[in-house]
Design an enzyme around this catalytic site. Structure first.
Site, PDB file in Angstrom:
ATOM      1  N   LYS A 191      -3.389   5.178  -2.434  1.00 49.28           N
ATOM      2  CA  LYS A 191      -4.387   5.967  -1.727  1.00 49.28           C
ATOM      3  C   LYS A 191      -4.803   7.137  -2.621  1.00 49.28           C
ATOM      4  O   LYS A 191      -3.939   7.778  -3.249  1.00 49.28           O
ATOM      5  CB  LYS A 191      -3.796   6.493  -0.419  1.00 49.28           C
ATOM      6  N   GLY A 237      -4.784  -4.399   6.432  1.00 51.48           N
ATOM      7  CA  GLY A 237      -3.814  -4.158   7.504  1.00 51.48           C
ATOM      8  C   GLY A 237      -3.979  -2.798   8.120  1.00 51.48           C
ATOM      9  O   GLY A 237      -4.668  -1.923   7.589  1.00 51.48           O
ATOM     10  N   GLU A 279     -11.470   0.755  -3.393  1.00 49.54           N
ATOM     11  CA  GLU A 279     -11.782   0.442  -1.992  1.00 49.54           C
ATOM     12  C   GLU A 279     -12.457   1.636  -1.316  1.00 49.54           C
ATOM     13  O   GLU A 279     -11.956   2.758  -1.392  1.00 49.54           O
ATOM     14  CB  GLU A 279     -10.462   0.077  -1.289  1.00 49.54           C
ATOM     15  N   SER A 293       0.855  -1.183   0.000  1.00 50.64           N
ATOM     16  CA  SER A 293       0.000   0.000   0.000  1.00 50.64           C
ATOM     17  C   SER A 293       0.892   1.235   0.000  1.00 50.64           C
ATOM     18  O   SER A 293       1.807   1.341   0.810  1.00 50.64           O
ATOM     19  CB  SER A 293      -0.869  -0.062   1.264  1.00 50.64           C
ATOM     20  N   LYS A 350     -10.431  -6.763   7.910  1.00 48.26           N
ATOM     21  CA  LYS A 350      -9.406  -6.440   8.918  1.00 48.26           C
ATOM     22  C   LYS A 350      -9.901  -6.973  10.250  1.00 48.26           C
ATOM     23  O   LYS A 350     -10.933  -6.493  10.759  1.00 48.26           O
ATOM     24  CB  LYS A 350      -9.227  -4.920   9.043  1.00 48.26           C
ATOM     25  N   LYS A 369      -1.399  -0.942  -4.242  1.00 51.87           N
ATOM     26  CA  LYS A 369      -2.581  -0.174  -3.822  1.00 51.87           C
ATOM     27  C   LYS A 369      -2.159   1.267  -3.597  1.00 51.87           C
ATOM     28  O   LYS A 369      -1.185   1.529  -2.901  1.00 51.87           O
ATOM     29  CB  LYS A 369      -3.145  -0.789  -2.543  1.00 51.87           C
ATOM     30  N   ASP A 381     -14.242  -1.643   3.002  1.00 54.43           N
ATOM     31  CA  ASP A 381     -13.318  -1.752   4.136  1.00 54.43           C
ATOM     32  C   ASP A 381     -14.061  -1.198   5.360  1.00 54.43           C
ATOM     33  O   ASP A 381     -14.788  -1.945   6.035  1.00 54.43           O
ATOM     34  CB  ASP A 381     -12.031  -0.960   3.805  1.00 54.43           C
ATOM     35  N   ASP A 415      -7.535   3.061  -3.096  1.00 55.72           N
ATOM     36  CA  ASP A 415      -8.262   3.099  -1.818  1.00 55.72           C
ATOM     37  C   ASP A 415      -8.580   4.547  -1.472  1.00 55.72           C
ATOM     38  O   ASP A 415      -7.673   5.356  -1.257  1.00 55.72           O
ATOM     39  CB  ASP A 415      -7.409   2.461  -0.711  1.00 55.72           C
TER      40      ASP A 415
HETATM   41  O1  OSB Z   1      -7.623   1.854   4.543  1.00 62.76           O
HETATM   42  O2  OSB Z   1      -6.609   0.017   4.442  1.00 62.76           O
HETATM   43  C1  OSB Z   1      -6.710   1.139   4.919  1.00 62.76           C
HETATM   44  C2  OSB Z   1      -3.756   1.718   7.275  1.00 62.76           C
HETATM   45  C3  OSB Z   1      -4.344   2.457   8.268  1.00 62.76           C
HETATM   46  C4  OSB Z   1      -5.665   2.805   8.149  1.00 62.76           C
HETATM   47  C5  OSB Z   1      -6.400   2.413   7.021  1.00 62.76           C
HETATM   48  C6  OSB Z   1      -5.817   1.643   6.038  1.00 62.76           C
HETATM   49  C7  OSB Z   1      -4.466   1.318   6.151  1.00 62.76           C
HETATM   50  C8  OSB Z   1      -3.738   0.581   5.124  1.00 62.76           C
HETATM   51  C9  OSB Z   1      -2.588  -0.223   5.631  1.00 62.76           C
HETATM   52  O3  OSB Z   1      -3.991   0.678   3.942  1.00 62.76           O
HETATM   53  C10 OSB Z   1      -1.955  -1.169   4.707  1.00 62.76           C
HETATM   54  C11 OSB Z   1      -0.956  -2.037   5.442  1.00 62.76           C
HETATM   55  O4  OSB Z   1      -1.103  -2.324   6.646  1.00 62.76           O
HETATM   56  O5  OSB Z   1       0.013  -2.430   4.782  1.00 62.76           O
HETATM   57 MG    MG Z   2      -8.829   0.745   3.198  1.00 63.83          MG
END
Ligand code: OSB
Ligand code: MG
Length: 381
Positions: A173, A300, A223, A145, A272, A171, A248, A198
């Site tokens: 953001k 995660g 996402e 990510s 998660k 992935k 999510d 995401d």
């Molecule tokens: O939206 O998936 C998410 C981390 C903190 C809060 C929200 C998210 C995330 C990640 C972490 O995308 C990805 C990882 O742990 O490698």
């Molecule tokens: Mg997410």
């Protein structure tokens, strides 16, 4: 064999990230969490991670709320009590509403303790709670990510590095104004890579026309485009998109998933364990995904090795069909609080520990160092 819970030790921790993860809801400069050690009268102790954050941006919990809830509400429910298995521990905490990340952290420590007591790896212990055939795999498929960067070129530089390291799923953001052109730039250089975006709830249904442009980029999924607690409006958006919606934030229970499936709000699930309140609820959700053949992956929270090892055990189960947000240790931390570090295999997988419980060696001296770092911040508690 039942276990009697004798003590819960809580360690608030602060760790520096190798690479922070800037999202549409903010940018935590460092990793904060509460590590939990649960010890039993039988002499076995387990570790869990409450993956709360520095600020209530993704979920509503923080380090302060986790400590408050464990000390004042969870301890009285668990200490001195005897439990048949980890789901019984989860059930005892069900009188506490919300606080999923906190309950998940305590429950995870119980799972570790019970798995050790049964001399099983956590992955194989999970399988004993599932129908026959859900045999854990030796490795789990993973991706990486990448947070929002100042420029598309800076993002491309990180993608190049990650692809070279062997990650086959990227992935990114996104947020309004940092989406279509970013995807276009990435696809121009990487036409084939498994690519997903995401949004962490950055859009509204009024953005549907804008979001349709993402259909041009052959994305694996988008996402959580809409509200963090919305399911209904996602059901209105999905028919307007070719790109599959992955939920999510808004799936916090098996019931939420049933609703989302029923009304067509979801085509992929990011599960998660922290968000849904622990591994008992995660296994229930896992079963629904398997029954409905809903594509599933494990998300995660930039966990330390304690949380990541447990997530990896879940990710090894065969109905987890897509790459997970579980990256190698060096993506997150220079020095993690467990050994050995998780490494990426050449096929974009991570090997699941085979030792009893979470199967990694917890480094108490490093936890104590991270707790001292947290305390030195005098932050938010
Ligand atoms: O939206 O998936 C998410 C981390 C903190 C809060 C929200 C998210 C995330 C990640 C972490 O995308 C990805 C990882 O742990 O490698
Ligand atoms: Mg997410």
């Amino acid at each position: 064999m039942p276990l009697t819970i004798q003590s819960l030790a809580v360690y608030p921790i602060a760790l520096n990230y190798v690479e922070p993860l800037k999202t549409s809801f903010g940018d935590n400069a460092l990793k904060a969490a509460v590590v939990v050690q649960l010890c039993t009268a039988e002499g076995v102790c387990g570790w869990g991670e409450a993956s709360v954050e520095l600020s209530p941006g993704y979920g509503s919990e923080t380090v302060g709320t986790a400590i408050h809830v464990i000390r004042n509400f969870i301890e009285p429910l668990l200490i001195g009590k005897t439990f048949a298995d980890p789901p019984a521990v989860a059930k005892a905490m069900r009188s506490i509403r919300g606080h999923q990340h906190t309950r998940a952290g305590v429950e995870a420590a119980a799972w570790d303790a019970f798995a050790q007591f049964n001399n099983l790896s956590l992955a194989h212990y999970f399988a004993t709670f599932l129908p026959e055939g859900h045999t854990p795999r030796a490795t789990a498929p993973v991706g990486v990510s990448i947070g929002m960067q100042p420029t598309a070129e800076a993002t491309l530089a990180i993608i190049r590095k990650r692809v070279k390291e062997g990650y086959n799923r990227i992935k990114l953001k996104i947020t309004p104004g940092w989406d279509v052109e970013l995807a276009r730039a990435v696809r121009a250089e990487f036409p084939e890579i498994l690519l997903m975006l995401d949004a962490n709830s950055a859009y509204t249904l009024a953005d549907a026309e804008h979001l349709k442009q993402l259909d041009a980029f052959n994305l694996l999924m988008v996402e959580q485009p809409l509200g963090h607690d919305d399911i209904y409006q996602h059901s209105k958006l999905q028919p307007q998109l070719k790109t599959r919606i992955c939920l999510d934030e808004s799936i916090k229970s098996t019931d939420d998933l049933h609703l989302a499936l029923e009304i067509g709000a979801i085509r992929i699930l990011n599960l998660k364990p922290a968000r849904v309140g622990g591994f008992t609820e995660s296994l229930s959700i896992y079963r629904v995904c398997a029954e409905h053949q809903l594509p599933l992956w494990i998300g995660g929270m930039l966990e330390t090795g304690i949380g990541r090892a447990a997530n990896l055990a879940l990710a090894s189960l065969p109905a987890v069909t897509l790459p997970c947000d579980i990256s190698a240790t060096d993506r997150y931390y220079v020095e993690d609080i467990t050994e050995p570090p998780f490494r990426l295999n050449a096929d974009s997988t991570i090997t699941v520990p085979t030792g009893p419980g979470i199967g990694v060696a917890v480094q108490l001296d490093r936890i104590e160092k991270a707790t001292a770092a947290w305390e030195a911040m005098h932050a938010y508690v």
